[in-house]
Design a protein around this motif. Sequence first.
Motif, PDB file in Angstrom:
ATOM      1  N   GLY A 156      79.197 114.837 -94.151  1.00  0.00           N
ATOM      2  CA  GLY A 156      78.579 116.029 -93.566  1.00  0.00           C
ATOM      3  C   GLY A 156      79.000 117.321 -94.243  1.00  0.00           C
ATOM      4  O   GLY A 156      78.159 118.193 -94.510  1.00  0.00           O
ATOM      5  N   TYR A 205      76.670 119.935 -96.383  1.00  0.00           N
ATOM      6  CA  TYR A 205      76.664 121.340 -95.942  1.00  0.00           C
ATOM      7  C   TYR A 205      76.918 122.260 -97.134  1.00  0.00           C
ATOM      8  O   TYR A 205      76.191 123.236 -97.354  1.00  0.00           O
ATOM      9  N   ASN A 237      75.497 124.739 -89.390  1.00  0.00           N
ATOM     10  CA  ASN A 237      74.999 123.677 -90.242  1.00  0.00           C
ATOM     11  C   ASN A 237      73.480 123.818 -90.337  1.00  0.00           C
ATOM     12  O   ASN A 237      72.846 124.446 -89.476  1.00  0.00           O
ATOM     13  N   ILE A 278      69.597 122.313 -92.608  1.00  0.00           N
ATOM     14  CA  ILE A 278      68.948 121.375 -93.519  1.00  0.00           C
ATOM     15  C   ILE A 278      67.932 122.129 -94.373  1.00  0.00           C
ATOM     16  O   ILE A 278      67.427 123.181 -93.980  1.00  0.00           O
ATOM     17  N   THR A 325      74.734 116.889 -89.510  1.00  0.00           N
ATOM     18  CA  THR A 325      73.516 117.091 -90.283  1.00  0.00           C
ATOM     19  C   THR A 325      72.463 116.056 -89.913  1.00  0.00           C
ATOM     20  O   THR A 325      71.268 116.355 -89.847  1.00  0.00           O
TER      21      THR A 325
END
Length: 394
Positions: free
Chosen positions: A18, A22, A183, A185, A295
């Motif tokens: 993760g 990130y 976080n 995407i 994520t």
Amino acid sequence: MKFSCCIFSAQFLPHIGGVEMYVQKISNQLVKCGVEVTIVTSKMKNTPSYELTDNGIEIYRMPSLQLMNTRLPVLKPCKETSQIEKKLQQKNFDLVMINTRFYPLSLFAAKFAKKNNIKSIIVEHGTDYLTVNNPIFDRIIKIYEKSITSKIKNYCSDFYGVSNACCDWLKTFGISAKGTIYNCIDTENINSLDSCVDYRHKFNIPKDALVVSFVGRAVEEKGVLQLVEAVKKINQSKPSLYLLMAGSGPLDKELSSLQDDYIKYLGSLAFSDVIALFSVCDIFCLPSRSEGFPTVVLEASYKNCYIITTDKGGAKELIINDDYGTVIKDNNSDTIMTALLDLVNNQDKIKKAAKLANTRLNENFTSEKVCENFINTFIKSEEHYETIADNTGI
């Protein structure tokens, strides 16, 4: 002159996790916005000491001992380490961003920033102590975390979290977080990376069947064994759920042995196959004991999966109430079973909640949104800001 940011991350690609994803997303988006980015990480086997990516990011890999099956890299004090440090000193960074407070590389980074009079920030990614599921070793790890956190506070005082839950966790160490760097995407590219593998067809799953997915490390703290138990209990009385799991770790053999007509363990998947998996699933369940802001929850939500997760991290900042998904109080198999049965019996909820969560994601947790907030928070020089603003439109 461009704003220059040095991002320290004890683990980075090709190591998958993760924090690594990130750092990659933040770095790529900052570069798009006109920021000069350098990444400093730990050297793993068969990785180069220096790398220049296609989009101009410099990556330096420091000599390290890989402890706890690569979970705890420890910096090696040697000639190569000193040489890399000298190269970094010549870069004239404007900001040092340190990911996760308990790694030796993080302490090195904080000392480096203070020594060279560079503003530094530390980003917390967890909501609990590191664990190996051994009471004796976990006690030692807890002492270690407290000790290194106490030391790093002497060199950096600005802490942030990838979620509000991470910010709350920092209070355990007497730290008051200054804010969140969420976080996120990369929604611009995620669809183009879909491998389009039809996992329903591959496993002969009927089109109208409910499919649950799990993607994560195959370790006890992720709650995957309890998820398997919950699905098996439901299917004992009336087979109605399929469970497709992807990941790798210490539980590989056990998860493989638990497979049946309705439960499949796919092992480690490429990112493109993970996206394909989410595309054919109705529900994503991540019943972890501890998370920062995973994520994988954002990725599943982007592909319109209904989310079931615990309240042990930042996912509840996406699933803000029952209209958006289900946040369970613990990861006991009965608790998971109750949440799944509710969806089996009320299937109209799935698409409605998934759509709401997807909308909230696109409004708050894309790399573009997070980068915009990052720039507004940390890049205050007018000279830099005007250049950045031209690239972002902010």
